[in-house]
Design an enzyme around this catalytic site. Structure first.
Site, PDB file in Angstrom:
ATOM      1  CB  ALA A   1     -25.097 -66.799 113.385  1.00 18.11           C
TER       2      ALA A   1
ATOM      3  CG  ASN B   1     -23.628 -95.486 165.531  1.00 20.39           C
ATOM      4  OD1 ASN B   1     -24.691 -95.657 164.947  1.00 20.39           O
ATOM      5  ND2 ASN B   1     -23.472 -94.543 166.438  1.00 20.39           N
TER       6      ASN B   1
ATOM      7  CB  ALA C   1     -25.872 -86.695 167.392  1.00 20.08           C
TER       8      ALA C   1
ATOM      9  CE  LYS D   1     -32.859 -66.831 119.500  1.00 23.67           C
ATOM     10  NZ  LYS D   1     -34.014 -66.472 118.635  1.00 23.67           N
TER      11      LYS D   1
ATOM     12  NE  ARG E   1     -15.791 -87.794 179.096  1.00 26.55           N
ATOM     13  CZ  ARG E   1     -16.759 -88.650 178.843  1.00 26.55           C
ATOM     14  NH1 ARG E   1     -17.443 -88.543 177.712  1.00 26.55           N
ATOM     15  NH2 ARG E   1     -17.061 -89.611 179.689  1.00 26.55           N
TER      16      ARG E   1
ATOM     17  CB  THR F   1     -32.215 -66.865 107.207  1.00 33.35           C
ATOM     18  OG1 THR F   1     -33.123 -66.286 106.245  1.00 33.35           O
ATOM     19  CG2 THR F   1     -32.703 -66.505 108.604  1.00 33.35           C
TER      20      THR F   1
ATOM     21  CE1 TYR G   1     -17.569 -81.490 155.834  1.00 32.59           C
ATOM     22  CE2 TYR G   1     -15.667 -81.634 157.289  1.00 32.59           C
ATOM     23  CZ  TYR G   1     -16.205 -81.461 156.021  1.00 32.59           C
ATOM     24  OH  TYR G   1     -15.374 -81.276 154.950  1.00 32.59           O
TER      25      TYR G   1
ATOM     26  CG  HIS H   1     -28.899 -87.975 164.724  1.00 35.14           C
ATOM     27  ND1 HIS H   1     -30.207 -88.062 164.328  1.00 35.14           N
ATOM     28  CD2 HIS H   1     -28.638 -89.136 165.392  1.00 35.14           C
ATOM     29  CE1 HIS H   1     -30.717 -89.210 164.732  1.00 35.14           C
ATOM     30  NE2 HIS H   1     -29.783 -89.880 165.371  1.00 35.14           N
TER      31      HIS H   1
END
Length: 487
Positions: free
Chosen positions: A15, A383, A386, A27, A446, A88, A372, A369
């Site tokens: 308490a 696979n 990187a 505490k 690309r 107490t 994300y 490597h």
């Protein structure tokens, strides 16, 4: 786990505010080993068969109740509120209603004693069988602040005198009260009703029970190691208690077949499980409900929180794993990050500076490597090169990426979800893909490469000519065709 053969209830005193912690938090809510302080004595009482266990709460009562209920689910816990901090004895009396008609032994312990062992509680309970009350005592080189044990001429404990009420002779005593008691419920409630507050602190002392028990039928003192029974009152003591718990845990694990290369640099929460033949390198941190299988190796500086690792997993240094599952023989790191929901398959590789979130990698899949993988499913044997990024978030919603078995994703690829790369398909390096790729196909997303031979030499020559022209002095008026005097 040693259970009491007779009925046993326990009261945990939790308490107080704990002003020496210098904290806004009660505490007993401060943590060691990933558990609040009050968890430890409560858990130890449960381990020896106490049922029920009543936690007396006061300061931040709701938070303390919630913390104990969350960390001890299903335990026979009850709670009593001490609304005024009157001492107490008053705290223990606050638990009477929660115990109801219970008749039997009552173990009383402090909520700030994380180092108490279950075996010690059992000894105190067993000692009460031959007396009205049993209590734990310890001998200290510096007993300042503790209640002293005063014995009668026969050497039997006669009373406890608190520091502020003690004479000089009593203060010189080195045997002190450890704050751990066991008494019969009937005696306890009757005696508590007679405790007064005529003392230096004007409080109702639980220690007054010792003198009453000595007169009623005798007191048995049970000596305990000071390290075990000392309470936590400030941050330094909290840290010291944490180190003791870690040393105990490291010793226990090493005896069970786990290699801990440096026990002084080992950090493990209560409840973490580690299989035999696992190797833990220095400065590893294991948190929450982490489970480590047999034969795993955890590299230096790894941090695992609520992680589950099957047998034989290798975690290289400074890898961070949170709420993730890793199958057998997978290899992680160094410097990888597995976020919640990650599921790494058998023998899969998640390498340096790879981050996964809600990603599933199949058996043998690799992302070695700078990658994300979010909201992604990676098929067996695929696979991921990187620099690959799964763009799973469009600013409003998350979308999935699926990469089929055996697919090959070239380096520096951007996969804009939702998207699916079929089994065995290839994605050329540097591609940005917004459409799914059929199995076995090659996708290039690309700009077409254009090579201009001799361009560098021509560019340099042009630059030199331009520089020379800019550096040449401007013509004077006399040199100008219009600069002379008309004849």
């Amino acid at each position: 786990m040693s259970h009491s053969p007779t009925p046993l209830a326990a009261i945990v005193l939790a308490a107080g505010k704990g002003t020496r912690m210098k904290s806004q938090k009660a505490k007993v809510l401060h943590e060691v080993g990933g558990r609040p302080l009050a968890w430890f004595p409560t858990r130890r009482a449960l381990e020896i068969g106490a049922n029920p266990v009543v936690a007396v709460v006061g300061h931040q009562a709701e938070a303390v109740e919630a913390a104990l209920a969350a960390t001890l689910p299903g335990a026979p816990l009850r709670f009593a509120v001490q609304r005024e901090q009157l001492g107490t004895a008053h705290a223990v009396l606050s638990a009477r209603e929660a115990l109801g008609r219970y008749q039997g032994a009552v173990l009383i312990l402090s909520g700030d004693t994380p180092l108490l062992r279950a075996e010690t509680l059992s000894r105190v309970v067993a000692a009460r069988a031959g007396a009205t009350l049993s209590l734990a005592t310890m001998r200290l080189a510096d007993p300042h602040g503790y209640g002293r044990i005063v014995r009668d001429p026969a050497g039997t404990p006669a009373r406890v005198v608190e520091e502020k009420d003690a004479t000089d002779a009593e203060r010189a005593l080195d045997e002190v009260n450890a704050g751990l008691y066991c008494a019969d419920a009937a005696f306890l409630w009757e005696a508590l009703s007679k405790v007064g507050s005529a003392n230096a602190q004007r409080e109702f002392y639980l220690t007054d029970l010792v003198a009453m028990a000595a007169r009623a039928g005798g007191v048995v003192a049970v000596p305990v190691p000071p390290e075990e029974a000392s309470g936590v009152n400030d941050r330094e003591e909290l840290a010291r208690a944490g180190r003791v718990l870690l040393r105990r845990r490291a010793s226990e694990l090493m005896r069970s077949g786990v290699t801990i290369e440096d026990p002084e640099r080992f950090d493990c929460d209560e409840g973490v499980e580690i299989g035999a033949d696992a190797v833990i390198e220095p400065n590893v941190r294991l948190k929450g409900r982490t489970r480590i299988g047999a034969g795993c190796r955890l590299g230096a500086g790894a941090i695992l929180t609520d992680a589950v690792l099957a047998d034989g997993v290798t975690v290289k240094p400074y890898t961070v794993i949170e709420e993730a599952t890793v199958a057998a023989r997978a290899i992680l790191g160094p410097f990888s990050r597995l976020r919640p929901g990650s599921d790494i398959g058998e023998e899969a590789h998640v390498g340096n500076f790879v981050e996964t979130k809600k990603a599933r990698l199949g058996k043998g899949a690799k992302a070695n490597h700078l990658t994300y993988l979010g909201d992604a499913t990676i098929g067996a044997g695929a696979n991921v090169g990187a620099g690959t990024i799964t763009c799973n978030y469009d600013g409003e919603k998350k979308h999935p990426t699926t990469i089929g078995e055996g697919a090959f994703i070239g380096s520096d690829s951007i996969l804009v979800a939702p998207i699916e790369i079929g089994a065995g398909a290839y994605v050329a390096a540097g591609s940005t893909l917004t459409e799914s790729v059929p199995p076995g196909a090659l996708a290039l997303g690309r700009a077409k490469q254009v090579t201009k031979e001799g361009w560098v030499a021509r560019r340099k020559a042009e630059a030199q000519n331009k520089g020379a022209a800019e550096a040449a002095p401007a013509p004077s008026p006399a040199d100008s065709p219009r600069g002379g005097r008309a004849s």
